[in-house]
Write a protein that holds these residues in place. Structure first.
Motif, short mmCIF file in Angstrom:
data_model
loop_
_atom_site.label_atom_id
_atom_site.label_comp_id
_atom_site.label_asym_id
_atom_site.label_seq_id
_atom_site.Cartn_x
_atom_site.Cartn_y
_atom_site.Cartn_z
N GLU A 89 0.82 -1.21 0.00
CA GLU A 89 0.00 0.00 0.00
C GLU A 89 0.85 1.27 0.00
O GLU A 89 0.32 2.36 0.16
CB GLU A 89 -0.93 0.01 1.21
CG GLU A 89 -2.01 -1.06 1.20
CD GLU A 89 -3.04 -0.84 0.11
OE1 GLU A 89 -3.15 0.31 -0.38
OE2 GLU A 89 -3.73 -1.81 -0.26
N ASP B 61 3.20 2.14 -2.61
CA ASP B 61 3.32 2.66 -3.97
C ASP B 61 2.61 1.70 -4.92
O ASP B 61 2.32 0.55 -4.57
CB ASP B 61 4.80 2.81 -4.35
CG ASP B 61 4.98 3.84 -5.47
OD1 ASP B 61 4.03 4.01 -6.26
OD2 ASP B 61 6.05 4.47 -5.55
N TRP B 62 2.34 2.20 -6.16
CA TRP B 62 1.69 1.35 -7.15
C TRP B 62 2.65 0.31 -7.70
O TRP B 62 2.24 -0.76 -8.13
CB TRP B 62 1.14 2.21 -8.29
CG TRP B 62 -0.04 3.03 -7.88
CD1 TRP B 62 -0.05 4.36 -7.61
CD2 TRP B 62 -1.37 2.58 -7.66
NE1 TRP B 62 -1.30 4.78 -7.24
CE2 TRP B 62 -2.14 3.70 -7.27
CE3 TRP B 62 -2.00 1.34 -7.78
CZ2 TRP B 62 -3.50 3.61 -6.99
CZ3 TRP B 62 -3.35 1.25 -7.49
CH2 TRP B 62 -4.08 2.37 -7.11
N LYS B 63 3.95 0.62 -7.70
CA LYS B 63 4.91 -0.35 -8.19
C LYS B 63 5.25 -1.35 -7.10
O LYS B 63 5.12 -1.05 -5.90
CB LYS B 63 6.18 0.34 -8.68
CG LYS B 63 6.97 1.03 -7.60
CD LYS B 63 8.22 1.68 -8.18
CE LYS B 63 9.05 2.34 -7.07
NZ LYS B 63 10.27 2.97 -7.60
N ALA C 141 11.37 2.54 -1.11
CA ALA C 141 10.51 3.70 -1.36
C ALA C 141 11.07 4.97 -0.74
O ALA C 141 10.46 6.04 -0.84
CB ALA C 141 9.11 3.43 -0.82
N SER D 210 -3.16 3.31 3.89
CA SER D 210 -2.67 3.26 2.52
C SER D 210 -2.12 4.62 2.12
O SER D 210 -2.66 5.66 2.51
CB SER D 210 -3.79 2.86 1.54
OG SER D 210 -3.33 2.89 0.20
N HIS D 211 -1.02 4.58 1.37
CA HIS D 211 -0.45 5.81 0.81
C HIS D 211 -0.63 5.85 -0.69
O HIS D 211 -0.78 6.92 -1.29
CB HIS D 211 1.04 5.90 1.16
CG HIS D 211 1.74 7.06 0.50
ND1 HIS D 211 1.51 8.37 0.86
CD2 HIS D 211 2.65 7.10 -0.52
CE1 HIS D 211 2.26 9.17 0.12
NE2 HIS D 211 2.96 8.43 -0.74
N ARG D 212 -0.66 4.70 -1.32
CA ARG D 212 -0.71 4.67 -2.78
C ARG D 212 -2.03 5.20 -3.33
O ARG D 212 -2.09 5.68 -4.46
CB ARG D 212 -0.45 3.25 -3.29
CG ARG D 212 -1.58 2.28 -3.09
CD ARG D 212 -1.31 0.97 -3.85
NE ARG D 212 -2.46 0.09 -3.81
CZ ARG D 212 -2.58 -0.99 -4.57
NH1 ARG D 212 -1.61 -1.32 -5.41
NH2 ARG D 212 -3.65 -1.75 -4.50
N LYS E 163 -2.36 6.89 -10.14
CA LYS E 163 -2.07 5.55 -10.65
C LYS E 163 -1.35 5.66 -11.99
O LYS E 163 -1.77 6.43 -12.87
CB LYS E 163 -3.36 4.77 -10.81
CG LYS E 163 -3.15 3.33 -11.29
CD LYS E 163 -4.46 2.64 -11.59
CE LYS E 163 -5.28 2.43 -10.34
NZ LYS E 163 -6.49 1.58 -10.62
#
Length: 250
Positions: free
Chosen positions: A133, A135-137, A145, A170-172, A177
């Motif tokens: 949660e 980053d998206w990657k 990160a 969550s941070h993402r 996106k």
């Protein structure tokens, strides 16, 4: 009539100067604010031995008093200016605030684990920011990160476990996106074999492939078999006993 004329003259001078009272006092004006907090939060605001409330007063320059009246906490905050009183009130309300799902908080990273990090998003309230949660990657480690202990990070409260009360952050979801991003497919699990019904279960004789089980003999048959194996009665009769002491001369 002279008094009435004088009062109207003074009021006209006031309204010519300022049409209505200011919504806020000037920033440098001393002020006092009073509000209520739930009874159960009084101890949290005061802290052990008054540690929390004393620290707030030292940090903000405000004077804070709390009294319990009619089952609620009556808080009074006085300060020499607006900045001090706003800072003190914000600290108190942060302690008594209740986390709300969907809200965004400015948190502090308290500890880093292989599976994520724990973020204090409210005073005394930590939540898990899972590595998935952040980053998206895909990340192999939290440090990848650029996150380390003490960093400030914005998080969104996704879920509160109803049983444990733990917070999922969550941070993402707060960052854009990437274009063409695709979620990883969920791992497929084999279908669970259904348990057969009682009537469909094979009996033990069929599982062992040992033929049909021999029926259990009735009580009368078992008694007859036991009698066949018993020794003749004469073998169990006691032998004659002779006392050798009677034949001895003393």
């Amino acid at each position: 009539m002279q008094a009435k004329a004088g009062r109207e003259h003074i009021l006209k001078c006031i309204t010519d100067t300022i049409a209505e009272p200011r919504a806020e006092l000037k920033p440098q004006v001393p002020r006092i604010e009073a509000f209520d907090i739930p009874k159960e939060f009084i101890g949290a605001v005061i802290g052990p031995g008054g540690k929390i409330i004393q620290q707030m007063q030292e940090d903000t320059g405000a004077t804070i008093t709390i009294d319990e009246t009619d089952g609620v906490g009556k808080v009074q905050v006085s300060a020499p200016n607006k900045e001090s009183i706003d800072a003190a009130i914000a600290k108190i309300k942060a302690i008594v605030a209740i986390p709300e799902i969907g809200e965004v908080y400015e948190g502090t990273v308290r500890s880093i684990m292989p599976y994520g990090c724990f973020v204090e998003f409210m005073p005394g309230k930590d939540g898990l920011l899972h590595i998935s949660e952040i980053d998206w990657k895909r990340l192999e480690t939290v440090e990848e990160a650029g996150i380390k202990e003490g960093d400030k990070i914005q998080v969104k409260l996704l879920e509160i476990d109803p049983k444990t009360g733990k917070f999922k952050l969550s941070h993402r979801v707060l960052i854009e996106k990437p274009e063409g991003y695709q979620e990883r497919p969920a791992r497929e699990r084999g279908e669970r074999r259904e348990r057969p019904e009682r009537g469909e279960r094979r009996d033990r004789g069929e599982r062992r492939d040992r033929g049909e089980r021999r029926p259990r003999p009735e009580r009368g048959e078992r008694r007859e078999r036991n009698e066949e194996f018993q020794a003749p009665a004469e073998n169990h009769e006691p032998k004659d006993f002779s006392d050798e002491l009677d034949k001895m001369d003393f």
